[in-house]
Write a protein that holds these residues in place. Structure first.
Motif, PDB file in Angstrom:
ATOM      1  N   UNK A  42       0.760  -1.248  -0.065  1.00 28.55           N
ATOM      2  CA  UNK A  42       0.040   0.027  -0.097  1.00 28.55           C
ATOM      3  C   UNK A  42       1.012   1.269  -0.179  1.00 28.55           C
ATOM      4  N   UNK A  43       1.953   1.279   0.578  1.00 30.06           N
ATOM      5  CA  UNK A  43       3.023   2.330   0.893  1.00 30.06           C
ATOM      6  C   UNK A  43       3.506   2.647  -0.558  1.00 30.06           C
ATOM      7  N   UNK A  44       4.042   1.364  -1.155  1.00 27.74           N
ATOM      8  CA  UNK A  44       4.213   1.688  -2.829  1.00 27.74           C
ATOM      9  C   UNK A  44       3.139   2.322  -3.622  1.00 27.74           C
ATOM     10  N   UNK A  45       2.133   1.954  -3.585  1.00 28.50           N
ATOM     11  CA  UNK A  45       0.992   2.382  -4.377  1.00 28.50           C
ATOM     12  C   UNK A  45       0.737   3.793  -4.173  1.00 28.50           C
ATOM     13  N   UNK A  46       1.033   4.153  -3.029  1.00 27.29           N
ATOM     14  CA  UNK A  46       0.696   5.711  -2.514  1.00 27.29           C
ATOM     15  C   UNK A  46       1.966   6.681  -2.909  1.00 27.29           C
ATOM     16  N   UNK A  47       2.951   6.004  -2.833  1.00 27.92           N
ATOM     17  CA  UNK A  47       4.225   6.694  -2.630  1.00 27.92           C
ATOM     18  C   UNK A  47       4.877   6.630  -4.356  1.00 27.92           C
ATOM     19  N   UNK A  48       4.987   5.615  -4.783  1.00 29.41           N
ATOM     20  CA  UNK A  48       6.001   5.290  -5.877  1.00 29.41           C
ATOM     21  C   UNK A  48       5.172   5.058  -6.962  1.00 29.41           C
ATOM     22  N   UNK A  49       4.127   5.888  -7.466  1.00 22.91           N
ATOM     23  CA  UNK A  49       3.455   5.754  -8.529  1.00 22.91           C
ATOM     24  C   UNK A  49       3.878   6.120 -10.082  1.00 22.91           C
TER      25      UNK A  49
END
Length: 387
Positions: A368-375
């Motif tokens: 979820x952190x990746x989806x939010x910050x590494x788009x």
């Protein structure tokens, strides 16, 4: 529809971070209604041999996903001999000059750097008041080579610095994969337009597996290039295997030495799986408890793209390379950090791992952190505004 050309040393079917990055960029621009063309060598990386199906050709042109790909002749080599490596880079540069002379070049060109000589050739011959040249910097070369011990501060190093500075000076826009790269370029050319363009992945992912860790040992995996910079061979030699079983996927300069080490020291709990496709890798990686991202030495400007790819898969990471990559791991709670080049600290961190952090709840949080910050899409949209 706006024409755009990408000049790169790496492109699929070659494997590795650089190839994936440029492929996603080309595909992304095409989806946003750009007419994209790519110039790249006949595929040869990382083995230093042109792949079967492309051998014996001077040029190979194809259209894939509405992207026109021109693959040019190169004297392929991954030799440690600096002269042979230079010849390889010069051969591709000569092929580029030939291509520029006989083909119409779009008004917007993205040029991958390093290799410096290839970027220099492209910038030198394509710079124009009516053309926008964009240099995409993935590593600070030759500084990274100096930190790796590949160069000494001599005449050759100073010449490479001059070439590097020429590329930055004549670029209309410089993309950098890290804040450190952009800080360095701004220190040379304070007024230069720059943009932070991370190597964010663009692929669909399932939810992380359910409870993973239930064995006596933690299954730790490395997946990527087995090159000198990554230092996987030394990692194999220095790891304490009392708590971990080490799995390796990839190919590169250290492959033979790693295979010999496993054969000669069967007591080391290492499993080498060879090189597999990226698609298969994404299927097998979630089966492991955690991954390790090592660098032999801390390299200024380097941020391994594996951080963003593994985060998207929801895999806890142990980062062992220092610098900006370490900051990202800590800031986003993606795993653990060991002091760069300190194998005693690395083994201490492993011995104290909280295995509850390997379970599905934390893995879902990482994803979820990746989806939010590494788009990827958000970053691409911001970049397109500069074109």
């Amino acid at each position: 529809m706006k024409d755009i050309l990408i000049i790169t040393n790496y492109f699929p079917p070659e494997t590795g971070a650089a190839s994936n990055r440029i492929f996603h960029l080309a595909e992304g621009l095409q989806k946003y209604n750009f007419k994209v063309s790519v110039i790249t060598p006949l595929p040869n990386y990382p083995k230093g041999k042109v792949l079967e199906g492309y051998r014996g050709r001077f040029k190979h042109t194809s259209t894939e996903n509405n992207i026109t790909i021109s693959r040019l002749w190169i004297y392929a080599s991954n030799s440690k001999n600096k002269l042979l490596r230079l010849i390889a880079m010069l051969s591709y540069s000569f092929s580029l000059i030939w291509f520029f002379a006989w083909n119409k070049i779009p008004k917007t060109v993205i040029i991958q750097s390093p290799p410096l000589l290839v970027a220099f050739t492209s910038v030198f011959f394509l710079r124009s008041k009516t053309r926008k040249t964009i240099v995409n910097v993935s590593d600070l070369w030759p500084l990274a080579g100096l930190e790796l011990g590949a160069f000494k501060k001599n005449f050759s190093y100073k010449l490479l610095e001059k070439i590097e500075h020429f590329n930055y000076r004549h670029a209309n826009l410089v993309l950098g994969q890290s804040e450190e790269i952009l800080t360095y370029i701004k220190s040379l050319y304070p007024k230069k337009e720059t943009f932070l363009y991370r190597n964010y992945p663009d692929f669909s992912t399932p939810l992380p597996n359910a409870e993973i860790h239930n064995a006596e040992k933690i299954k730790m995996v490395y997946a990527g290039l087995l090159g000198v910079a990554q230092g996987v061979l030394k990692l194999c030699e220095k790891l304490d295997y009392s708590k971990v079983q080490f799995h390796i996927y990839g190919a590169g300069a250290e492959q033979n030495a790693i295979e010999s080490l496993i054969k000669n020291q069967p007591d080391l709990d290492i499993v080498y799986h060879g090189e597999v496709t990226r698609q298969l890798l994404h299927q097998v990686l979630p089966e492991y408890d955690m991954t390790i991202i090592p660098l032999l030495n801390r390299i200024y400007g380097s941020v391994p793209s594996k951080i963003f790819e593994f985060a998207r898969l929801g895999i806890p990471m142990l980062y062992f390379g220092g610098g900006e990559g370490e900051t990202i791991i800590k800031k986003h709670g993606l795993g653990w950090v060991a002091e760069a080049s300190n194998y005693e600290d690395l083994n201490t961190v492993i011995s104290k791992l909280d295995t509850s952090k390997l379970q599905s709840k934390n893995r879902i949080r990482i994803q979820e952190t990746a989806f939010e910050n590494f788009g990827f899409s958000n970053q691409l949209i911001q970049f397109i505004k500069l074109l």
